[in-house]
Design an enzyme around this catalytic site. Structure first.
Site, PDB file in Angstrom:
ATOM      1  N   LYS A  12       0.848  -1.197   0.000  1.00 60.98           N
ATOM      2  CA  LYS A  12       0.000   0.000   0.000  1.00 60.98           C
ATOM      3  C   LYS A  12       0.879   1.240   0.000  1.00 60.98           C
ATOM      4  O   LYS A  12       0.622   2.192  -0.720  1.00 60.98           O
ATOM      5  CB  LYS A  12      -0.842   0.052   1.282  1.00 60.98           C
ATOM      6  CG  LYS A  12      -2.077  -0.765   1.291  1.00 60.98           C
ATOM      7  CD  LYS A  12      -2.844  -0.368   2.549  1.00 60.98           C
ATOM      8  CE  LYS A  12      -4.082  -1.159   2.748  1.00 60.98           C
ATOM      9  NZ  LYS A  12      -4.831  -0.719   3.936  1.00 60.98           N
ATOM     10  N   GLU A  36      -8.505  -2.134  14.298  1.00 63.34           N
ATOM     11  CA  GLU A  36      -9.606  -1.521  13.562  1.00 63.34           C
ATOM     12  C   GLU A  36     -10.913  -1.877  14.239  1.00 63.34           C
ATOM     13  O   GLU A  36     -11.064  -2.988  14.730  1.00 63.34           O
ATOM     14  CB  GLU A  36      -9.637  -2.071  12.123  1.00 63.34           C
ATOM     15  CG  GLU A  36      -8.522  -1.540  11.265  1.00 63.34           C
ATOM     16  CD  GLU A  36      -8.520  -2.162   9.862  1.00 63.34           C
ATOM     17  OE1 GLU A  36      -9.445  -2.922   9.526  1.00 63.34           O
ATOM     18  OE2 GLU A  36      -7.586  -1.866   9.109  1.00 63.34           O
ATOM     19  N   ASP A  65      -8.306   2.078   4.314  1.00 61.01           N
ATOM     20  CA  ASP A  65      -8.914   0.780   4.552  1.00 61.01           C
ATOM     21  C   ASP A  65      -9.536   0.311   3.241  1.00 61.01           C
ATOM     22  O   ASP A  65     -10.206   1.082   2.567  1.00 61.01           O
ATOM     23  CB  ASP A  65      -9.975   0.889   5.648  1.00 61.01           C
ATOM     24  CG  ASP A  65     -10.271  -0.470   6.236  1.00 61.01           C
ATOM     25  OD1 ASP A  65      -9.305  -1.172   6.609  1.00 61.01           O
ATOM     26  OD2 ASP A  65     -11.447  -0.865   6.285  1.00 61.01           O
ATOM     27  N   PHE A 141      -0.337  -7.599  -4.140  1.00 63.13           N
ATOM     28  CA  PHE A 141      -0.542  -8.302  -2.867  1.00 63.13           C
ATOM     29  C   PHE A 141      -1.999  -8.761  -2.777  1.00 63.13           C
ATOM     30  O   PHE A 141      -2.821  -8.444  -3.649  1.00 63.13           O
ATOM     31  CB  PHE A 141      -0.178  -7.392  -1.695  1.00 63.13           C
ATOM     32  CG  PHE A 141      -1.126  -6.232  -1.477  1.00 63.13           C
ATOM     33  CD1 PHE A 141      -1.033  -5.104  -2.277  1.00 63.13           C
ATOM     34  CD2 PHE A 141      -2.098  -6.260  -0.485  1.00 63.13           C
ATOM     35  CE1 PHE A 141      -1.906  -4.024  -2.094  1.00 63.13           C
ATOM     36  CE2 PHE A 141      -2.967  -5.185  -0.285  1.00 63.13           C
ATOM     37  CZ  PHE A 141      -2.867  -4.070  -1.100  1.00 63.13           C
ATOM     38  N   GLY A 142      -2.291  -9.471  -1.707  1.00 65.28           N
ATOM     39  CA  GLY A 142      -3.676  -9.850  -1.402  1.00 65.28           C
ATOM     40  C   GLY A 142      -4.397 -10.503  -2.569  1.00 65.28           C
ATOM     41  O   GLY A 142      -3.912 -11.465  -3.189  1.00 65.28           O
ATOM     42  N   ASP A 144      -4.921  -9.403  -5.501  1.00 63.69           N
ATOM     43  CA  ASP A 144      -4.512  -8.930  -6.832  1.00 63.69           C
ATOM     44  C   ASP A 144      -4.452 -10.037  -7.893  1.00 63.69           C
ATOM     45  O   ASP A 144      -4.869  -9.801  -9.033  1.00 63.69           O
ATOM     46  CB  ASP A 144      -3.160  -8.202  -6.763  1.00 63.69           C
ATOM     47  CG  ASP A 144      -3.309  -6.759  -6.292  1.00 63.69           C
ATOM     48  OD1 ASP A 144      -4.432  -6.232  -6.332  1.00 63.69           O
ATOM     49  OD2 ASP A 144      -2.294  -6.164  -5.888  1.00 63.69           O
ATOM     50  N   LYS A 165      -1.252  -0.461 -12.098  1.00 60.75           N
ATOM     51  CA  LYS A 165      -2.352  -0.690 -11.148  1.00 60.75           C
ATOM     52  C   LYS A 165      -2.929   0.646 -10.697  1.00 60.75           C
ATOM     53  O   LYS A 165      -4.144   0.802 -10.548  1.00 60.75           O
ATOM     54  CB  LYS A 165      -1.852  -1.513  -9.946  1.00 60.75           C
ATOM     55  CG  LYS A 165      -2.951  -1.798  -8.921  1.00 60.75           C
ATOM     56  CD  LYS A 165      -2.487  -2.634  -7.746  1.00 60.75           C
ATOM     57  CE  LYS A 165      -3.572  -2.703  -6.677  1.00 60.75           C
ATOM     58  NZ  LYS A 165      -3.154  -3.375  -5.444  1.00 60.75           N
ATOM     59  N   ARG A 171      -7.673   2.257  -4.649  1.00 59.21           N
ATOM     60  CA  ARG A 171      -6.793   3.027  -3.740  1.00 59.21           C
ATOM     61  C   ARG A 171      -6.314   4.298  -4.434  1.00 59.21           C
ATOM     62  O   ARG A 171      -6.336   5.376  -3.844  1.00 59.21           O
ATOM     63  CB  ARG A 171      -5.603   2.147  -3.318  1.00 59.21           C
ATOM     64  CG  ARG A 171      -4.558   2.852  -2.453  1.00 59.21           C
ATOM     65  CD  ARG A 171      -3.628   1.863  -1.784  1.00 59.21           C
ATOM     66  NE  ARG A 171      -4.392   0.879  -1.042  1.00 59.21           N
ATOM     67  CZ  ARG A 171      -4.583  -0.378  -1.442  1.00 59.21           C
ATOM     68  NH1 ARG A 171      -4.013  -0.841  -2.556  1.00 59.21           N
ATOM     69  NH2 ARG A 171      -5.340  -1.196  -0.727  1.00 59.21           N
TER      70      ARG A 171
END
Ligand code: ITT
Length: 187
Positions: A12, A36, A65, A141-142, A144, A165, A171
């Site tokens: 991020k 969170e 987030d 990441f994640g 993606d 991206k 984001r």
């Protein structure tokens, strides 16, 4: 003065750094896995987190987030994306989507900015797309490797470099809105 981005997620930070650099805003990362609140709404989470981190650090901060919302799964995993990624991961999502025709999904992002003792401000961004049939790519990441943006050429986010991206991502859209507001109102 550099803007503080509170995140434990290095990817991020790299994505946001590229956008900030283009706009001439200096940002620094404060690595912190803050707790969170649990809520169904990303904006609410970003607002609460921004207030918490700016109060604790005693300086203006922003947080971001994000979550993946899959239409056929009624928006799952949504705000619970972090936990779901760590537990069932991409293979689990692909399994849940096996045989499902409508593969529509979207990523959503909420950026929360707060100065100590002030009300937080929130900016949102989203990107529509679909869940791939199989995971592809090693970047990002994640989720993606299993997400294909509608506007992309068929590649997953994990098959793109950061600057690509950032042309489409949830984001990038939320952060662009935030940074443009910051430049106009705060700088
Ligand atoms: P923070 O310290 O900034 O909270 P995090 O990784 O916990 O970092 P989030 O709670 O915002 O971040 O994100 C939840 C999860 O959703 C994240 O761990 C990824 O698995 C997934 N995710 C969020 N944005 C993504 C993106 O751009 N591409 C792929 N997966 C993403």
């Amino acid at each position: 003065m550099a803007l503080t981005f509170v995140t434990s997620n290095q990817h991020k930070f790299e994505e946001v750094s590229e956008l900030a650099r283009k706009l001439g805003v200096e940002i620094v990362q404060y690595k912190w896995r803050y707790t969170e609140i649990q809520a169904d709404d990303l904006e609410e989470i970003a607002r609460a987190s921004a207030m918490e981190v700016s109060a604790k650090l005693g300086r203006p901060c922003f947080v971001e987030d994000a979550g993946l919302f899959v239409k056929a799964l009624n928006g799952f995993p949504g705000p619970y994306s972090n936990y779901i990624f760590r537990t069932i991961g991409n293979p689990g999502i692909l399994k849940l989507m096996s045989g499902v025709k409508d593969r529509s999904a979207e990523f959503r992002s909420a950026v929360g900015y707060c100065e100590p003792g002030e009300e937080p401000v929130v900016f949102v961004g989203r990107v529509e797309g679909r869940i791939a049939e199989e995971a592809r790519g090693t970047g990002g990441f994640g989720f993606d490797p299993i997400f294909i943006a509608l506007e992309s050429d068929g590649r997953t986010f994990a098959e793109m470099v950061v600057s690509e991206k950032n042309l489409y991502s949830h984001r990038a859209r939320a952060v662009d809105r935030f940074l443009n507001w910051f430049i106009e109102v705060k700088r």
